[in-house]
Design an enzyme around this catalytic site. Structure first.
Site, PDB file in Angstrom:
ATOM      1  N   ASP A  20      -5.330 -19.255 -40.152  1.00 37.19           N
ATOM      2  CA  ASP A  20      -5.366 -17.994 -39.416  1.00 37.19           C
ATOM      3  C   ASP A  20      -4.091 -17.915 -38.587  1.00 37.19           C
ATOM      4  O   ASP A  20      -3.982 -18.530 -37.537  1.00 37.19           O
ATOM      5  CB  ASP A  20      -6.605 -17.938 -38.516  1.00 37.19           C
ATOM      6  CG  ASP A  20      -6.655 -16.638 -37.721  1.00 37.19           C
ATOM      7  OD1 ASP A  20      -5.686 -15.841 -37.797  1.00 37.19           O
ATOM      8  OD2 ASP A  20      -7.652 -16.418 -37.010  1.00 37.19           O
ATOM      9  N   HIS A 135      -9.258 -14.475 -21.056  1.00 31.59           N
ATOM     10  CA  HIS A 135      -9.553 -13.270 -21.852  1.00 31.59           C
ATOM     11  C   HIS A 135     -11.042 -13.086 -22.129  1.00 31.59           C
ATOM     12  O   HIS A 135     -11.455 -12.031 -22.619  1.00 31.59           O
ATOM     13  CB  HIS A 135      -8.832 -13.327 -23.203  1.00 31.59           C
ATOM     14  CG  HIS A 135      -7.339 -13.339 -23.081  1.00 31.59           C
ATOM     15  ND1 HIS A 135      -6.645 -12.307 -22.482  1.00 31.59           N
ATOM     16  CD2 HIS A 135      -6.409 -14.255 -23.452  1.00 31.59           C
ATOM     17  CE1 HIS A 135      -5.339 -12.600 -22.504  1.00 31.59           C
ATOM     18  NE2 HIS A 135      -5.180 -13.774 -23.081  1.00 31.59           N
ATOM     19  N   HIS A 174      -0.115 -13.302 -20.685  1.00 30.16           N
ATOM     20  CA  HIS A 174      -1.047 -12.273 -21.170  1.00 30.16           C
ATOM     21  C   HIS A 174      -1.897 -11.758 -20.014  1.00 30.16           C
ATOM     22  O   HIS A 174      -2.150 -12.477 -19.043  1.00 30.16           O
ATOM     23  CB  HIS A 174      -1.969 -12.857 -22.239  1.00 30.16           C
ATOM     24  CG  HIS A 174      -1.255 -13.349 -23.452  1.00 30.16           C
ATOM     25  ND1 HIS A 174      -0.859 -14.660 -23.599  1.00 30.16           N
ATOM     26  CD2 HIS A 174      -0.853 -12.692 -24.580  1.00 30.16           C
ATOM     27  CE1 HIS A 174      -0.252 -14.804 -24.777  1.00 30.16           C
ATOM     28  NE2 HIS A 174      -0.228 -13.624 -25.382  1.00 30.16           N
ATOM     29  N   ASP A 265       2.867 -19.564 -20.985  1.00 31.41           N
ATOM     30  CA  ASP A 265       3.479 -18.835 -22.093  1.00 31.41           C
ATOM     31  C   ASP A 265       4.501 -17.790 -21.643  1.00 31.41           C
ATOM     32  O   ASP A 265       5.094 -17.098 -22.469  1.00 31.41           O
ATOM     33  CB  ASP A 265       2.402 -18.220 -23.022  1.00 31.41           C
ATOM     34  CG  ASP A 265       1.214 -17.671 -22.254  1.00 31.41           C
ATOM     35  OD1 ASP A 265       1.335 -17.496 -21.018  1.00 31.41           O
ATOM     36  OD2 ASP A 265       0.169 -17.407 -22.873  1.00 31.41           O
ATOM     37  N   TYR A 305       2.436 -22.168 -25.496  1.00 39.56           N
ATOM     38  CA  TYR A 305       2.378 -22.514 -26.920  1.00 39.56           C
ATOM     39  C   TYR A 305       3.634 -23.160 -27.458  1.00 39.56           C
ATOM     40  O   TYR A 305       3.685 -23.539 -28.619  1.00 39.56           O
ATOM     41  CB  TYR A 305       1.985 -21.264 -27.724  1.00 39.56           C
ATOM     42  CG  TYR A 305       0.692 -20.702 -27.162  1.00 39.56           C
ATOM     43  CD1 TYR A 305      -0.518 -21.337 -27.423  1.00 39.56           C
ATOM     44  CD2 TYR A 305       0.689 -19.619 -26.274  1.00 39.56           C
ATOM     45  CE1 TYR A 305      -1.699 -20.895 -26.850  1.00 39.56           C
ATOM     46  CE2 TYR A 305      -0.486 -19.167 -25.701  1.00 39.56           C
ATOM     47  CZ  TYR A 305      -1.677 -19.804 -25.993  1.00 39.56           C
ATOM     48  OH  TYR A 305      -2.836 -19.386 -25.409  1.00 39.56           O
TER      49      TYR A 305
HETATM   50  C1  SS9 Z   1      -3.370 -10.270 -32.083  1.00 39.42           C
HETATM   51  C2  SS9 Z   1      -2.589 -11.338 -31.378  1.00 39.42           C
HETATM   52  C3  SS9 Z   1      -3.484 -12.168 -30.550  1.00 39.42           C
HETATM   53  C4  SS9 Z   1      -3.739 -13.747 -28.862  1.00 39.42           C
HETATM   54  C5  SS9 Z   1      -3.046 -14.482 -27.793  1.00 39.42           C
HETATM   55  C6  SS9 Z   1      -4.021 -15.102 -26.833  1.00 39.42           C
HETATM   56  C7  SS9 Z   1      -3.297 -15.855 -25.786  1.00 39.42           C
HETATM   57  C8  SS9 Z   1      -4.182 -16.465 -24.809  1.00 39.42           C
HETATM   58  N1  SS9 Z   1      -2.533  -9.396 -32.818  1.00 39.42           N
HETATM   59  N2  SS9 Z   1      -2.825 -13.067 -29.718  1.00 39.42           N
HETATM   60  S1  SS9 Z   1      -3.382 -17.177 -23.445  1.00 39.42           S
HETATM   61 ZN    ZN Z   2      -1.469 -16.322 -22.600  1.00 38.83          ZN
END
Ligand code: SS9
Ligand code: ZN
Length: 668
Positions: A20, A135, A174, A265, A305
């Site tokens: 994924d 999230h 984010h 990040d 990341y």
């Molecule tokens: C969907 C991209 C999703 C998720 C990133 C979650 C980061 C948590 N197009 N990306 S810190």
């Molecule tokens: Zn993040």
């Protein structure tokens, strides 16, 4: 008191079992690599290690619904195919048979941290956990997050310890919309988040991530969103956001606990954030928070990341929590136009809720675009470094000098606990004495005065050699002492001194000529004027006795200029009769240690000895006591600070809070 580190390798068992591309960056190595970096740098040994525990169902239900919990509870018994199907019901999440267990450990670790900090068993700490949390929502997992660790921690802290105000600082790149939803109508939790937004074209693409989402009902004003509309934000942008948005609000709010959604990040090299915060900046963000809430800061890992960037930034954060001197800030230049636009917008949006923004400029309607801008693609690409090209030096080791705090006191006063007393030398170096005599004392001079100055010279030399981190000296003639220290330190070609004078009284005027000395004087309203870029009198109506005005001056002027100037020494001078209260003085002493690798020398006028104890305590790294909820600053003071900011922002770029070229409507 110790710094807690909470970690358990068990949390690496949660991993992605199928292909994924949306989720494959959230890997177990994020934890192991960070932890190993902490081991290698000797930081783990210096922290109190606290065991993780599984959170209870009751704790999960503080935020999440029973239905959601029941669903997650089934995942350990699912086949891979079933897990895959279940994961697809959420946005960017994967489940593994161990995910439920790990999510309970991640939450349990966060709650352990809160317990230890709130019970005073440790002073602060960090929990290295995954899956992350910010999230996840009442009814849904989202963005790698299963249970909302930090939101539950806030709710838990309020409930368990009866506290009334929790600050959540979400420095992950984010938007932690899950946290925002939990507290949007709750004035007891102040949620601050900056996030990559790009006019809502970046995930999670929500209009409620924009600056105009400020909270609802009772909670209006207690959600502070700072959207970044471009990638490539740098250290200056992040530090400006703290100085001009978060910190003033945080001091006005006066939290009893600070929780950090500590994602890394926004760090340089991160494939998700595409921002450029170098690891040292996280030391500064951490340090700035450490005088809030009596130092009760709990950092809980969220994203991050790029394994190198992540682990370096985690080390910087933990080392700062431990109290080691900060690194000098790297690569500070002007915040970019887009960042300033965002900073301006959020200040403007919160003007009615926070008195610290009461003067936030009203810009002409239409000059700031809140809508997606169809940027020329080429321009966009040329300004942003390609991900692969991103290289940065490993942060230099931060060595704490053997002596943290040294004091130079007159013979009969007692040395404050924890400090080292510098012996005053009976036979100072004759060369030094001769030079001092020529420079400072006409004729014979007074032997005692000369040897006191010689002692100060020795003091600064020891700081320069990094044998001593910081210190205080009680002096008879403060003007003479300032001049002497400044002369001594600026002899070396690359040294710079930031002189912070608190209170009225004459500041030696002959020290700012060479651009190596910046003087900021916070004093009471007099007709002090200066057209010099390096002597900045900040005149407040009630001098240093009004906390709100003082704080405003510290974050609006002093710290941004201090960061930009990047001194090798901070000379903090307490003028006679300054009327600054101990609490404010300690806050100032604590905050200024962000600069100059913590090399702060405090000069105190003889006769003001009552502040020696409190000063020493702050120099030793003890958090300052909270100032209480601040009243609105006096309008005259706000005006004065604003006037200075506007006047000086041409010279000092970190003072800007609006994009250049944007016009204030009240100027028309
Ligand atoms: C969907 C991209 C999703 C998720 C990133 C979650 C980061 C948590 N197009 N990306 S810190
Ligand atoms: Zn993040």
């Amino acid at each position: 008191m110790a710094t807690a580190l909470i970690y358990d390798g068990e949390m690496t068992s949660h991993k992605l079992l199928w292909d994924d591309p949306l989720c494959d960056i959230e890997v177990p190595d994020r934890l192991t690599v960070s932890y190993e970096a902490l081991v290698r740098s000797g930081l783990v040994d210096r922290c109190a290690s606290i065991p993780v525990r599984e959170a209870t169902e009751e704790e999960i239900l503080l935020i999440h619904s029973e239905e959601y919990l029941e669903k997650v509870k089934k995942t350990p018994h699912m086949s891979v195919e079933e897990l895959k199907d279940f994961s697809l019901q959420s946005d960017a999440v994967y489940f593994h048979p161990n995910s439920y267990h790990c999510a309970k450990l991640a939450l349990g670790a966060s709650l352990q941290l809160v317990d230890h900090v709130m019970m005073g068993k440790v002073k602060n700490g960090m929990a290295l956990v995954r899956p992350p949390g910010h999230h996840s929502m009442r009814d849904a997992s989202c963005g790698f997050c299963i249970f909302n660790n930090v939101a539950i921690a806030a709710q838990y802290a309020k409930q368990t310890y009866g506290i009334q105000r929790v600050l959540i600082v979400d420095w992950d790149v984010h938007h932690g919309q899950g946290v925002q939803y939990c507290f949007e109508d709750d004035p007891s939790v102040l949620y601050f988040s900056w996030h990559r937004y790009e006019h809502s074209t970046f995930w999670p693409n929500l209009s409620e991530s924009d600056y105009n989402a400020v909270g609802k009902d009772q909670g209006a004003g207690f959600t502070v969103n700072l959207p970044w509309n471009k990638v490539g934000m740098k250290n200056s942008d992040f530090l400006s956001a703290f100085c001009h948005v978060l910190m003033p609000v945080a001091y006005e709010f006066c939290p009893e606990l600070v929780l950090v959604s500590a994602g890394f990040d926004a760090g340089i090299g991160d494939p998700e954030g595409e921002m450029c915060a170098t690891p040292d900046v996280f030391a500064h963000l951490t340090h700035l928070l450490m005088n809030l809430a009596g130092g009760k800061v709990c950092a809980v890992l969220e994203g991050g990341y790029n394994l190198t960037s992540l682990s370096q930034s985690v080390c910087q954060t933990v080392q700062t929590l431990l109290g080691d001197p900060n690194p000098r800030p790297e690569n500070l230049d002007s915040p970019c136009e887009s960042a300033l636009e965002s900073i301006h917008c959020v200040r403007r949006a919160h003007k009615q809720y926070w008195s610290c923004f009461s003067h936030a400029a009203d810009l002409l309607e239409g000059q700031i675009s809140t809508k997606p801008i169809g940027l020329a693609k080429e321009e966009e690409e040329s300004t942003v470094k390609k991900k692969e090209e991103c290289v940065w030096p490993e942060p230099p080791k931060r060595v704490a000098p053997l002596v943290r705090t040294a004091v130079l006191l007159s013979g009969d006063s007692v040395c404050p606990g924890g400090c080292e007393r510098l012996p005053s030398s009976d036979h100072p170096d004759p060369d030094v004495v001769n030079e001092l005599r020529q420079n400072f004392l006409q004729g014979d001079g007074d032997r005692e005065a000369l040897s006191a100055l010689a002692d100060l010279v020795t003091f600064t030399e020891k700081m320069e050699k990094n044998e001593i981190c910081n210190g205080l000296a009680v002096v008879r003639d403060i003007t003479l002492a300032v001049t002497c220290v400044v002369r001594q330190v600026t002899k070396a070609p690359n040294n710079r001194v930031l002189v912070v004078c608190v209170g009225d009284g004459e500041v030696p005027s002959n020290i700012t000529g060479d651009r190596k000395t910046l003087v900021v004087q916070i004093c009471s309203r007099e007709t002090k004027q200066s057209n010099c870029k390096f002597y900045i009198p900040v005149c407040l109506k009630k001098g240093c006795s009004d906390l709100s005005g003082f704080i405003q001056a510290v974050f609006g002027l002093l710290l941004p200029m201090g960061y930009e100037f990047d001194p090798s020494l901070v000379l903090l001078v307490r003028m006679p009769g300054s009327e600054v209260c101990d609490g404010m003085w300690q806050q100032l002493t604590g905050l200024l240690q962000s600069l100059a690798k913590g090399h702060t020398l405090v000069l105190i006028q003889e006769g003001e000895n009552t502040c020696v104890g409190p000063t020493a305590s702050s120099l030793l790294g003890n958090p300052a006591p909270p100032l209480g909820r601040l009243q609105a600053p006096l309008p005259q003071d706000v005006e004065e600070i604003e006037r200075l900011r506007l006047k000086l922002q041409g010279d000092w770029k970190l003072l800007q809070t609006t994009a250049p070229g944007a016009q204030r409507s009240d100027e028309l």
